[in-house]
Design a protein around this motif. Structure first.
Motif, PDB file in Angstrom:
ATOM      1  N   VAL B  53       0.765  -1.157  -0.069  1.00  0.00           N
ATOM      2  CA  VAL B  53      -0.183   0.074  -0.192  1.00  0.00           C
ATOM      3  C   VAL B  53       0.739   1.279  -0.027  1.00  0.00           C
ATOM      4  O   VAL B  53       2.065   1.115   0.353  1.00  0.00           O
ATOM      5  N   GLU B  55       0.543   5.878  -1.189  1.00  0.00           N
ATOM      6  CA  GLU B  55      -0.263   7.037  -1.724  1.00  0.00           C
ATOM      7  C   GLU B  55       0.008   6.911  -3.303  1.00  0.00           C
ATOM      8  O   GLU B  55       0.945   6.111  -3.639  1.00  0.00           O
ATOM      9  N   ASN B  56      -0.610   7.553  -4.008  1.00  0.00           N
ATOM     10  CA  ASN B  56      -0.215   7.701  -5.479  1.00  0.00           C
ATOM     11  C   ASN B  56       1.020   7.979  -5.584  1.00  0.00           C
ATOM     12  O   ASN B  56       1.609   8.990  -4.878  1.00  0.00           O
ATOM     13  N   GLU B 188      -4.627  -3.657  -7.934  1.00  0.00           N
ATOM     14  CA  GLU B 188      -5.791  -3.004  -7.930  1.00  0.00           C
ATOM     15  C   GLU B 188      -6.855  -4.034  -8.492  1.00  0.00           C
ATOM     16  O   GLU B 188      -7.468  -3.641  -9.411  1.00  0.00           O
ATOM     17  N   SER B 191     -10.777  -3.015  -8.240  1.00  0.00           N
ATOM     18  CA  SER B 191     -11.111  -1.571  -8.269  1.00  0.00           C
ATOM     19  C   SER B 191     -12.634  -1.319  -8.825  1.00  0.00           C
ATOM     20  O   SER B 191     -13.398  -0.607  -8.515  1.00  0.00           O
ATOM     21  N   HIS B 220      -5.741  -0.028  -3.210  1.00  0.00           N
ATOM     22  CA  HIS B 220      -6.190   1.251  -2.404  1.00  0.00           C
ATOM     23  C   HIS B 220      -7.190   1.026  -1.227  1.00  0.00           C
ATOM     24  O   HIS B 220      -7.279   1.904  -0.397  1.00  0.00           O
ATOM     25  N   LEU B 309      -7.306   9.877  -4.958  1.00  0.00           N
ATOM     26  CA  LEU B 309      -6.339   8.840  -5.308  1.00  0.00           C
ATOM     27  C   LEU B 309      -6.366   8.837  -6.863  1.00  0.00           C
ATOM     28  O   LEU B 309      -7.352   9.347  -7.492  1.00  0.00           O
ATOM     29  N   SER B 494     -12.910  11.150  -3.523  1.00  0.00           N
ATOM     30  CA  SER B 494     -12.625   9.582  -3.164  1.00  0.00           C
ATOM     31  C   SER B 494     -13.645   8.878  -4.007  1.00  0.00           C
ATOM     32  O   SER B 494     -14.953   9.169  -3.913  1.00  0.00           O
ATOM     33  N   PHE B 517      -9.395   7.920   1.155  1.00  0.00           N
ATOM     34  CA  PHE B 517      -9.340   6.524   1.089  1.00  0.00           C
ATOM     35  C   PHE B 517     -10.960   6.213   1.583  1.00  0.00           C
ATOM     36  O   PHE B 517     -11.204   5.105   1.494  1.00  0.00           O
ATOM     37  N   TYR B 520     -13.635   3.987  -0.382  1.00  0.00           N
ATOM     38  CA  TYR B 520     -13.085   2.888  -0.966  1.00  0.00           C
ATOM     39  C   TYR B 520     -13.330   1.667  -0.057  1.00  0.00           C
ATOM     40  O   TYR B 520     -12.617   0.438  -0.312  1.00  0.00           O
TER      41      TYR B 520
END
Lengths: 317, 521
Positions: B53, B55-56, B188, B191, B220, B309, B494, B517, B520
């Motif tokens: 995991v 961040e972008n 992902e 997603s 994410h 994200l 988000s 987040f 998600y």
């Protein structure tokens, strides 16, 4: 600006490569045949050029915008047929018939443009379809016969006394200059280059790619229509078989002149020199006694060579 | 550095026997325009599910790509089951038994499901060295693969283009499973999936792990990661900050580690902008990509940040405002010269003084083969044209010259081909394009993406200068420190919803991340 003199000369040489090639080809035939460098040859050459020249102008704009128009040869024949029909069946004077013929070409272009740009159909296929449709219509309007028109139309194509070239040729030359100017120095010209260079960036910049492509295809159709008129006046008749394969000659001329098939790059003057190269080869090779099959092999090889040179020039930048 | 970070280097998941790990990465470094991975060490045991995991831009996807040979590391090494492993392409990594399931779906819409499943060279229905596909075998094989991921109802002959996004994602997973890989890398994978579909996928992954397959799970969705994975590593700025057994972790800890220690963002000395008049008003905006209505305002002379994200709808929001994507509802209004103008199209937006600098400069920004001047003036050609659309070269030269000086674009003259300019200079030229149109509102999508650190700071200065000169800016960025140092206000998207707004005074990286987040779960 700060480049060394030698680099500048190299650059100048590269930038004018096709023009230098044309001079080279002319010089070659001049040495190889004692009849080549004559006024008769020049006059023959210039007076058979106009139709291909105007068609190549349209093709160049279409290619720069990132599209293609395969229908030009057939549209040319259709418009020649329309001009012939207007004059023989309805007894219209030449200017009116010519106007209707060019309008017919523009309409064919509008059909190409609407289907290709607005309905998002592949333009290659749309214009391939139009190639058949327009050829069929050309046979229908002429009843599959060559329509004799005679002196009524030939005035456009006969050399003007004193200058040795026809009104037809002068028109083509003027259009080369006008469209080169359009491309280089007008808002619309920039938009054509932008759409061909990067469609989605053009859209973000507020340019409507559909409208630009559609307009360019209408121009190409109208120029093919004008080509039909020029062809009819050259022959003194409307021939439904005129312009077969002309789309390929026009693409070849554009590509020899430095136009990219991927769009975004090209020149109308370059395409005109491309037309000259192709035509000079035809006449010159015939004069030194090369047979038709060999002529085709050589012409094809020259087209490929032009693309190789162009690639080399682009890579060296 | 928080104490938990000290465990990062001693990444030793699974205190299993001395058996070599399924895959081990040692000192992996990778740079594009900036350094994306720094000295990454990671060991993943056979039979375990390992979460990744961050961040972008933390480097997760790049690391995943390196493991399957889509990218090559600048330095460092990989080993697979104890042996050196240096994949140069996905066909090599597949042969070695490593399969990737990507975020960007790699299925081919025009082929059938069965044909797509057979694309990897090592499929069972296409024995090595045999190019001919045996129809019957392929059909059977596809049926089995589909049943495995809960897509029994789908016919193998169906075109992939007709499947929903979730179904495509499952086919992609089925394909990765069917290669019989010993290491599965999933980027992902859930997603687009509904909760039951995701649960089903997680069960499958567990079965795979129990059969000895190692799984790398990038996501994410922190809740999913905590639930499914045995171990989790947190990446921040290309470094592994923490690797730990998931029992010892919580969402809060993960967010804290992703955000870093400097969680209180450096705030510049700018005053509140609440008193300024509104410049852009977005009300109940909806598009196919943004199903939940979005409303917000940007004030004159403000830099408004949009955080979220990747894939949270940030780019789509800017495109919708600028009239590039079709709207399904809502109103976008602009305050121009004392009156409100409703925007419906890109041309209207440009005329109203709005400009958009796209995230993907190569595809939606520059005309790479054209000159600098062409690129700068293309959106405002009327400004350098006389009557009947005739371009006046001297006007172009002086307009572009002035902008090049103002924005300090480095070039060998205004006709230098765009492709030969550096990323930073290209980006300045993109700003120049809109300044040429005298845009008052700039929509900037990742304004410093793909430029080096020095150019980035210079662009920041430029944006502040533009704001101080009275322009308004809406900036999307994946980098929280960038948003924090630039923006007067930040809104957070988000999962395609606008979830929160932060004033300058209340910027905390952890809160912003938690908001990003939040949808998600």
């Amino acid at each position: 600006m700060t480049a060394k003199p030698t680099a500048r000369i190299v650059r100048l040489f590269e930038d004018n490569l096709i023009f230098l090639s044309l001079i080279g080809i002319v010089a070659f035939f001049g040495l190889a045949s004692d009849r080549f460098l004559s006024l008769t040859t020049l006059s023959t050459l210039l007076n058979q050029l106009p139709a291909l020249t105007v068609v190549a102008i349209g093709m160049t704009l279409v290619l720069i915008s990132g599209a293609i128009d395969l229908s030009v040869g057939s549209v040319l024949a259709l418009c020649a047929g329309v001009v012939g029909g207007c004059m023989t069946l309805f007894g219209m004077p030449l200017p009116l018939a010519a106007g209707i013929g060019i309008l017919a070409g523009a309409l064919a272009g509008l059909a190409n443009g609407s289907l290709g740009a607005y309905l998002r159909l592949p333009i290659f296929i749309v214009t391939l379809g139009m190639l058949e449709v327009a050829r069929g219509l050309a046979y229908l309007v002429t009843d599959s016969q060559t329509v004799y028109l005679g002196a009524r139309v030939q005035s456009f194509a006969v050399p003007i006394w004193g200058i040795g070239v026809s009104a037809s040729f002068l028109t083509a030359l003027a259009l080369v200059i006008a469209f080169e100017y359009l491309l280089r120095s007008t808002v619309f010209g920039r938009q054509i280059v932008a759409v061909g260079s990067n469609e989605s960036a053009a859209e973000v910049s507020g340019i409507d790619p559909k409208r630009v492509r559609c307009t360019v295809l209408v121009i190409s159709g109208a120029l093919a229509g004008l080509g039909g008129l020029m062809n009819a006046s050259y022959l003194g008749s409307a021939d439904p078989n005129a312009g077969v394969g002309m789309e390929l000659s026009a693409i070849a001329a554009a590509v020899i002149g430095g136009t990219s098939l991927m769009g975004g790059r090209g020149s109308v003057v370059g395409a005109f020199i491309g037309v000259l190269i192709v035509s000079v080869l035809q006449i010159g090779l015939a004069q030194i006694g090369i047979t038709e099959p060999t002529k085709r092999v050589i012409t094809g090889a020259v087209i490929i060579l032009a693309v190789i040179l162009d690639r080399w020039r682009a890579d060296s930048r | 550095m928080p104490q938990s970070a000290t465990t990062a280097n001693a990444a030793e998941p699974g205190s299993r026997e001395r058996k070599p790990p399924a895959i081990a990465a040692r000192g992996i470094c990778k740079s594009f325009a900036t350094q994306v991975l720094r000295n990454v060490d990671l060991r993943i045991a056979a039979g375990s599910i390992h979460g990744l995991v961050g961040e972008n831009g933390a480097g997760k996807s790049t690391l995943a790509k390196i493991m399957v040979g889509l990218e090559q590391p600048d330095s460092g090494s990989l080993s697979l089951a104890g042996a050196a492993y240096q994949p140069r392409s996905t066909s090599e990594s597949l042969k070695a038994g490593v399969a990737l399931c990507t975020q960007e779906l790699s299925l081919i819409d025009d082929l059938s499901i069965a044909d797509n499943l057979l694309l990897p060279a090592s499929s069972a229905a296409r024995p090595r060295g045999r190019a001919r596909i045996r129809r019957k075998l392929a059909h059977q094989y596809a049926m089995q693969s589909l049943a495995r991921v809960g897509l029994e109802h789908a016919s193998p002959a169906m075109r992939v283009g007709r499947l929903s996004l979730a179904e495509k994602q499952l086919v992609e997973v089925a394909r990765a499973l069917a290669t019989g890989a010993a290491l599965l890398v999933l980027d992902e994978p859930t997603s687009a999936l509904t909760a039951p579909q995701a649960d089903r996928l997680h069960e499958i992954l567990r079965e795979q792990a129990n059969a000895g397959v190692a799984v790398i799970y990038v996501s994410h969705r922190l809740g999913d990661v905590l639930e499914v994975c045995d171990h989790i590593s947190v990446l921040r700025d290309g470094e592994v900050r923490l690797t730990s057994s998931s029992d010892e972790l919580s969402e809060a800890i993960l967010i804290r580690e992703m955000a870093g220690v400097d969680a209180d963002l450096e705030a510049s000395e700018r005053n509140a902008v609440a008193a300024l008049p509104v410049h852009l008003s977005v009300q109940e905006l909806r598009t196919a990509e943004l199903p939940h209505p979005i409303s917000f305002e940007c004030r004159w002379g403000e830099i408004l940040g949009i955080a979220g994200l990747a894939g949270s709808g940030r780019t789509e929001l800017l495109r919708a405002i600028f009239g590039l994507d079709k709207r399904l509802g809502g109103v976008v209004r602009l305050h121009v010269d004392g009156t409100w103008v409703e925007l419906h199209s890109t041309r209207q937006a440009i005329r109203g003084g709005v400009g958009l600098v796209a995230e993907d400069r190569a595809s939606d920004g520059v005309f790479r083969d054209q000159g600098l001047a062409f690129n700068v003036t293309v959106a405002g050609l009327r400004r350098i044209a006389g009557r009947v659309g005739r371009l006046i070269r001297s006007r172009e030269t002086s307009a572009v010259g002035a902008l090049v000086r103002e924005l300090r674009v480095k070039s060998d003259g205004i006709d230098q081909p765009m492709r030969t300019l550096s990323g930073g200079n290209q980006q300045r030229a993109m700003l120049g394009r809109w300044l040429h149109c005298d845009a008052k509102l700039l929509l900037l999508d990742e304004p410093t993406r793909g430029v080096d650190v020095a150019a980035k700071l210079a662009i920041h200065e430029e944006l502040v200068r533009l704001r101080d000169a009275g322009r308004s800016i809406v900036a999307v960025s994946s980098e929280l420190d960038e948003l924090a140092s630039l923006c007067d206000r930040i809104i957070v998207l988000s999962n395609r919803k606008l979830v929160r707004e932060f004033q300058r005074s209340e910027l905390h990286q952890e809160d912003i991340l938690a908001a990003a987040f939040s949808e998600y779960a």
